[in-house]
Design a protein around this motif. Structure first.
Motif, short mmCIF file in Angstrom:
data_model
loop_
_atom_site.label_atom_id
_atom_site.label_comp_id
_atom_site.label_asym_id
_atom_site.label_seq_id
_atom_site.Cartn_x
_atom_site.Cartn_y
_atom_site.Cartn_z
N ASN A 3 55.94 43.40 50.94
CA ASN A 3 56.48 44.24 49.87
C ASN A 3 56.12 45.69 50.17
O ASN A 3 54.94 46.02 50.30
N PHE A 4 57.14 46.51 50.28
CA PHE A 4 56.93 47.92 50.56
C PHE A 4 57.17 48.79 49.33
O PHE A 4 56.64 49.88 49.23
N ASN A 5 57.98 48.29 48.41
CA ASN A 5 58.22 49.07 47.19
C ASN A 5 57.92 48.22 45.96
O ASN A 5 57.88 47.00 46.03
N ARG A 6 57.69 48.90 44.85
CA ARG A 6 57.35 48.26 43.58
C ARG A 6 58.49 48.34 42.58
O ARG A 6 58.29 48.25 41.38
N LEU A 7 59.69 48.51 43.06
CA LEU A 7 60.83 48.77 42.18
C LEU A 7 61.02 47.66 41.15
O LEU A 7 61.20 47.93 39.96
N LYS A 8 60.97 46.42 41.57
CA LYS A 8 61.17 45.30 40.65
C LYS A 8 60.12 45.32 39.54
O LYS A 8 60.43 45.13 38.37
#
Length: 69
Positions: A3-8
């Motif tokens: 996981n590179f982003n925390r968008l969810k």
């Protein structure tokens, strides 16, 4: 897959949908879905657009490298 982003997570915290975000930044629902699943990553300009739409700092969208150790 890492996981590179925390968008969810951020969308869930703000009780917003991927569809809402797609409309705000002019992207397709499919593209936003790929970002949320971390199968594709948004570019830096788009990350900035996302942060502005969500009224957060861009760093809040990125998983810290310190967490990946």
């Amino acid at each position: 897959m890492a996981n590179f982003n925390r968008l969810k997570v951020v969308l869930a915290e703000q009780q917003k949908t991927g569809k809402w975000l797609a409309e705000q930044i002019g992207k397709s629902n499919c593209t936003v879905s790929k970002w949320c699943s971390n199968s594709v990553q948004p570019d830096l300009k788009t990350l900035n657009d996302i942060a502005n739409a969500l009224n957060i700092d861009v760093k809040d969208l990125i998983v810290s490298s310190a967490n990946n150790k």
